[in-house]
Design a protein around this motif. Structure first.
Motif, short mmCIF file in Angstrom:
data_model
loop_
_atom_site.label_atom_id
_atom_site.label_comp_id
_atom_site.label_asym_id
_atom_site.label_seq_id
_atom_site.Cartn_x
_atom_site.Cartn_y
_atom_site.Cartn_z
N PHE A 10 4.02 -2.53 7.92
CA PHE A 10 4.05 -1.04 7.90
C PHE A 10 5.06 -0.61 6.86
O PHE A 10 4.93 0.16 5.85
N SER A 11 6.17 -1.30 6.50
CA SER A 11 7.18 -0.95 5.34
C SER A 11 6.45 -1.28 4.08
O SER A 11 6.95 -0.77 3.37
N VAL A 12 5.83 -2.32 4.00
CA VAL A 12 5.30 -2.84 2.55
C VAL A 12 4.18 -1.81 2.28
O VAL A 12 4.09 -1.40 1.24
N LEU A 13 3.45 -1.25 3.31
CA LEU A 13 2.19 -0.35 3.15
C LEU A 13 3.06 1.01 2.82
O LEU A 13 2.73 1.74 1.94
N PHE A 14 4.12 1.28 3.21
CA PHE A 14 4.88 2.52 2.93
C PHE A 14 5.39 2.38 1.66
O PHE A 14 5.31 3.53 0.78
N LEU A 15 5.89 1.19 1.18
CA LEU A 15 6.36 1.22 -0.20
C LEU A 15 5.23 1.30 -1.43
O LEU A 15 5.37 1.88 -2.31
N VAL A 16 4.07 0.58 -0.87
CA VAL A 16 2.97 0.88 -1.81
C VAL A 16 2.40 2.35 -1.80
O VAL A 16 2.14 2.83 -2.71
N PHE A 17 2.56 2.99 -0.85
CA PHE A 17 2.20 4.51 -0.66
C PHE A 17 2.98 5.15 -1.54
O PHE A 17 2.54 6.07 -2.55
N ILE A 18 4.43 4.77 -1.51
CA ILE A 18 5.38 5.46 -2.42
C ILE A 18 5.25 5.39 -3.79
O ILE A 18 5.16 6.17 -4.54
N ILE A 19 5.07 4.10 -4.25
CA ILE A 19 4.74 3.70 -5.33
C ILE A 19 3.46 4.26 -6.15
O ILE A 19 3.45 4.54 -7.32
N ARG A 20 2.38 4.55 -5.25
CA ARG A 20 1.24 5.21 -5.97
C ARG A 20 1.50 6.78 -6.06
O ARG A 20 1.29 7.19 -6.99
N LEU A 21 2.36 7.36 -5.09
CA LEU A 21 2.51 8.71 -5.43
C LEU A 21 3.48 8.83 -6.68
O LEU A 21 3.26 9.84 -7.35
N ILE A 22 4.37 7.76 -6.86
CA ILE A 22 5.07 7.86 -8.17
C ILE A 22 4.29 7.67 -9.35
O ILE A 22 4.15 8.45 -10.40
N LYS A 23 3.36 6.96 -9.27
CA LYS A 23 2.22 6.62 -10.44
C LYS A 23 1.59 7.76 -10.81
O LYS A 23 1.09 8.10 -11.87
#
Length: 112
Positions: A10-23
């Motif tokens: 869940f934490s890794v998916l959350f980080l991936v989601f945030i990184i996508r929003l940043i991109k």
């Protein structure tokens, strides 16, 4: 599957989601750094559950889940205060801009 593995995923998916929003430039830099920090803290707490346990014991909480819940509530309150501050500033800026535009429109009408 154990709860630790689930929380790590869940934490890794959350980080991936945030990184996508940043991109996609959905977040400003200051907000993205805050959410990246939260995601990193979630990942560290998932990998090392002794850390939140230590703090729960240090602050006198009976269970780690109570400690995490209180921290989440305090974080949410902090976010509300920060967003209220920004909203108030933006409201004042908008009011000021409207006044300036009105004054400029009036000047343009007088010159015509």
């Amino acid at each position: 599957m154990s709860i630790s593995i689930t929380m790590i995923i869940f934490s890794v998916l959350f980080l991936v989601f945030i990184i996508r929003l940043i991109k996609t430039a959905t977040f400003t830099l200051e907000y993205s750094l805050m959410w990246l920090a939260i995601g990193t803290i979630m990942l560290v707490f998932s990998i090392f559950p002794q850390i939140p346990e230590y703090f729960a014991n240090l602050f006198g909480f009976e269970t780690m889940s109570n400690f995490l819940l209180v921290m989440a509530v305090l974080f949410s309150l902090l976010q509300l205060i920060i967003f209220t501050k920004y909203t108030t500033k933006q409201t004042d800026d908008i009011k000021s801009l409207i006044q300036e535009v009105s004054i400029l429109k009036e000047k343009v009408k007088k010159e015509e």
